[in-house]
Design an enzyme around this catalytic site. Structure first.
Site, PDB file in Angstrom:
ATOM      1  N   ARG A 213      -6.777  -0.533  -7.577  1.00 18.66           N
ATOM      2  CA  ARG A 213      -7.153   0.559  -6.658  1.00 18.66           C
ATOM      3  C   ARG A 213      -7.192   1.853  -7.465  1.00 18.66           C
ATOM      4  O   ARG A 213      -6.299   2.088  -8.284  1.00 18.66           O
ATOM      5  CB  ARG A 213      -6.154   0.688  -5.482  1.00 18.66           C
ATOM      6  CG  ARG A 213      -6.254  -0.459  -4.477  1.00 18.66           C
ATOM      7  CD  ARG A 213      -5.432  -0.175  -3.224  1.00 18.66           C
ATOM      8  NE  ARG A 213      -6.097   0.756  -2.326  1.00 18.66           N
ATOM      9  CZ  ARG A 213      -5.516   1.287  -1.247  1.00 18.66           C
ATOM     10  NH1 ARG A 213      -4.261   1.005  -0.954  1.00 18.66           N
ATOM     11  NH2 ARG A 213      -6.176   2.111  -0.466  1.00 18.66           N
TER      12      ARG A 213
ATOM     13  N   ASP B 131      -1.534  10.504  -2.360  1.00 20.73           N
ATOM     14  CA  ASP B 131      -1.758   9.414  -3.314  1.00 20.73           C
ATOM     15  C   ASP B 131      -1.955   9.937  -4.727  1.00 20.73           C
ATOM     16  O   ASP B 131      -1.747   9.215  -5.701  1.00 20.73           O
ATOM     17  CB  ASP B 131      -2.957   8.584  -2.868  1.00 20.73           C
ATOM     18  CG  ASP B 131      -2.696   8.009  -1.485  1.00 20.73           C
ATOM     19  OD1 ASP B 131      -2.957   8.724  -0.496  1.00 20.73           O
ATOM     20  OD2 ASP B 131      -2.174   6.889  -1.389  1.00 20.73           O
TER      21      ASP B 131
ATOM     22  N   ASN C  49      -5.215  12.447  -0.159  1.00 23.24           N
ATOM     23  CA  ASN C  49      -4.436  11.650   0.798  1.00 23.24           C
ATOM     24  C   ASN C  49      -5.422  10.919   1.698  1.00 23.24           C
ATOM     25  O   ASN C  49      -6.645  11.084   1.599  1.00 23.24           O
ATOM     26  CB  ASN C  49      -3.495  12.553   1.609  1.00 23.24           C
ATOM     27  CG  ASN C  49      -2.441  11.743   2.354  1.00 23.24           C
ATOM     28  OD1 ASN C  49      -1.822  10.858   1.785  1.00 23.24           O
ATOM     29  ND2 ASN C  49      -2.253  12.014   3.633  1.00 23.24           N
ATOM     30  N   LYS C  50      -4.877  10.100   2.587  1.00 23.43           N
ATOM     31  CA  LYS C  50      -5.708   9.263   3.460  1.00 23.43           C
ATOM     32  C   LYS C  50      -6.806  10.079   4.135  1.00 23.43           C
ATOM     33  O   LYS C  50      -6.580  11.211   4.570  1.00 23.43           O
ATOM     34  CB  LYS C  50      -4.792   8.592   4.488  1.00 23.43           C
ATOM     35  CG  LYS C  50      -5.453   7.630   5.440  1.00 23.43           C
ATOM     36  CD  LYS C  50      -6.293   6.569   4.757  1.00 23.43           C
ATOM     37  CE  LYS C  50      -5.499   5.719   3.802  1.00 23.43           C
ATOM     38  NZ  LYS C  50      -6.363   4.844   2.946  1.00 23.43           N
TER      39      LYS C  50
ATOM     40  N   ALA D   5       1.223   5.033  -2.241  1.00 22.42           N
ATOM     41  CA  ALA D   5       1.250   5.287  -3.686  1.00 22.42           C
ATOM     42  C   ALA D   5       2.530   4.813  -4.385  1.00 22.42           C
ATOM     43  O   ALA D   5       2.452   4.066  -5.371  1.00 22.42           O
ATOM     44  CB  ALA D   5       0.993   6.775  -3.931  1.00 22.42           C
TER      45      ALA D   5
ATOM     46  N   GLN E  27      -2.965   2.754   9.745  1.00 22.54           N
ATOM     47  CA  GLN E  27      -1.606   2.739   9.174  1.00 22.54           C
ATOM     48  C   GLN E  27      -0.631   3.558  10.015  1.00 22.54           C
ATOM     49  O   GLN E  27       0.568   3.283  10.026  1.00 22.54           O
ATOM     50  CB  GLN E  27      -1.624   3.288   7.739  1.00 22.54           C
ATOM     51  CG  GLN E  27      -2.263   2.375   6.716  1.00 22.54           C
ATOM     52  CD  GLN E  27      -3.722   2.720   6.492  1.00 22.54           C
ATOM     53  OE1 GLN E  27      -4.416   3.154   7.419  1.00 22.54           O
ATOM     54  NE2 GLN E  27      -4.212   2.535   5.280  1.00 22.54           N
TER      55      GLN E  27
ATOM     56  N   ARG F 218       0.866  -1.176   0.000  1.00 25.64           N
ATOM     57  CA  ARG F 218       0.000   0.000   0.000  1.00 25.64           C
ATOM     58  C   ARG F 218       0.903   1.227   0.000  1.00 25.64           C
ATOM     59  O   ARG F 218       2.107   1.115   0.143  1.00 25.64           O
ATOM     60  CB  ARG F 218      -0.947  -0.024   1.208  1.00 25.64           C
ATOM     61  CG  ARG F 218      -0.281  -0.620   2.430  1.00 25.64           C
ATOM     62  CD  ARG F 218      -0.495   0.038   3.698  1.00 25.64           C
ATOM     63  NE  ARG F 218      -0.417   1.452   3.657  1.00 25.64           N
ATOM     64  CZ  ARG F 218       0.702   2.143   3.825  1.00 25.64           C
ATOM     65  NH1 ARG F 218       1.868   1.549   4.016  1.00 25.64           N
ATOM     66  NH2 ARG F 218       0.686   3.466   3.802  1.00 25.64           N
TER      67      ARG F 218
END
Ligand code: MRU
Length: 366
Positions: free
Chosen positions: A94, A248, A258-259, A55, A207, A53
């Site tokens: 993804r 990402d 991003n997350k 990017a 994460q 995981r």
């Protein structure tokens, strides 16, 4: 990176020059498990289920996936057609990280230039390895450029502890070596800057708590895991000097995917006048999209990732249900922070503001 005295990356090629080895990041920090990838289905599964995981790592995994497709299609009547089909499947694994399609397409271009089944396999293997090395070097350079920003804060504070807040894992586990957001942190720490990292746990898959905390701990970097909602409070009380996150996909106009939760950190940083930096290699820029909020595809994942939480219980990694059995849940994996909330980008070519002219100024060839 050196982990317990051993040089390790999250992905590498086995001695047989075909099997791709990856750390199964779902198991960290409690178990260190390596998985073998020898089929495209395994590559897609590893990306989708997040053995791999982040990017840049997804990009490199996709790149090696093309090598696997070429190998497994070597006896097909139309090897190139077979590889192209497999590439489409890999790219669909993804949707948000632009690096996946970027890595796959870059290798595919080399495959097209080769003229025999064996040459196509060799070309794919060579290009995937080049991408991995380039990404490692890009992250090293991000560290060099970003460390200066941390050192400047340290000087302003007369050497007292610099508190950096980060979200998710944009560390070496996500990026081959050094990481993106963590690279300036590691570099500044190695230069002797007194620093401390606030690590957002990063629900739902944690994460931050699982991976960033593990990485930083292995490197001896002082850090504290906090709930995702603690950042605003810490900022209000002068306990955060700067925020550094990864991304990402970032549009060439400066909007940052991003997350999930990153946007809220950016809003809180803005309100408290705290610099908010995004660290990224050029492979994470999307040179076609201009409005990140409207255009960047946001991955919706399995709601069970929200409903269940994983941890260690009685020596075993286990999952427990949090909400009522019957409550629906939704799992939005990313959000978009508009450029106006971003202080600057830290790239392999240096630091720039989140504006189209400055981004293109660093990457004039685009
Ligand atoms: O869902 P993930 O873990 O693949 O998400 C990617 C991330 O780790 C973050 O969004 C990260 O900050 C950007 S990748 C260096």
């Amino acid at each position: 990176m050196i982990i317990d005295g051993k040089q390790i990356r999250p992905i590498w090629l086995d001695e047989d020059r075909f099997t791709v080895k990856v750390i199964d990041q779902r198991q960290l920090p409690h178990r260190f498990v390596v998985a073998d990838l020898t089929t495209v289905d395994q590559v897609i599964h590893a990306i989708r289920e997040m053995f791999v995981r982040g990017a840049p790592l997804i990009g490199v995994t996709g790149a090696y996936g093309v090598m696997i497709a070429a190998q497994n299609g070597k006896s097909a009547s139309n090897q190139v057609g077979f590889i192209i089909q497999e590439c489409e499947r890999i790219k669909a694994a993804r949707p948000t990280a632009v690096n996946l399609a970027w890595g796959v397409d870059r290798v595919l271009e080399r495959v097209h230039a080769a003229s025999s089944p064996a040459a196509r396999i060799d070309a794919a293997r060579a290009e995937a390895a080049v991408i991995a090395e380039e990404e490692a070097e890009n992250c090293r350079l991000i560290g060099v450029h970003g460390a200066g920003l941390i050192e400047a804060v340290s000087r302003r504070k007369n050497g007292s502890t610099v508190n950096v807040l980060t979200h998710c894992n944009a560390g070496w586990l996500a990026c081959i070596e050094y990481g993106t957001a963590t690279a300036p942190i590691y570099e500044a720490f190695n230069r002797g800057v007194d620093l401390h990292v606030w690590v957002d746990e990063t629900r739902p898959l944690n994460q931050g708590a699982r991976l960033t905390a593990w990485e930083l701990g292995k490197h001896g970097v002082p850090h504290t895991v906090i709930t995702d909602n603690a950042g605003g409070h810490l900022m209000q009380h002068d306990r955060v000097d700067m925020v550094i996150v990864g991304t990402d996909r970032t549009t060439h106009t400066g909007d940052v995917a991003n997350k999930i939760g990153t946007y809220l950190k950016a809003l809180a940083a803005w309100d408290n006048n705290i610099p908010f930096y995004v660290a990224l290699p050029s492979s994470t820029f999307d040179w076609t999209m201009t409005d990140g909020v409207k255009e960047i595809p946001i991955e919706a994942r399995n709601p069970d990732e929200v409903r269940y939480i994983q941890g260690l219980a009685n020596g075993r990694v286990t999952q427990v249900l949090v909400p009522p059995e019957s409550s629906p849940a939704a799992d939005f994996a990313f959000d978009v922070t508009p450029a106006r909330l971003v202080t600057g980008f830290i790239t392999e070519r240096g630091v720039c503001s989140a504006s189209e002219p400055e981004i293109h100024g660093l990457f004039p060839e685009r």
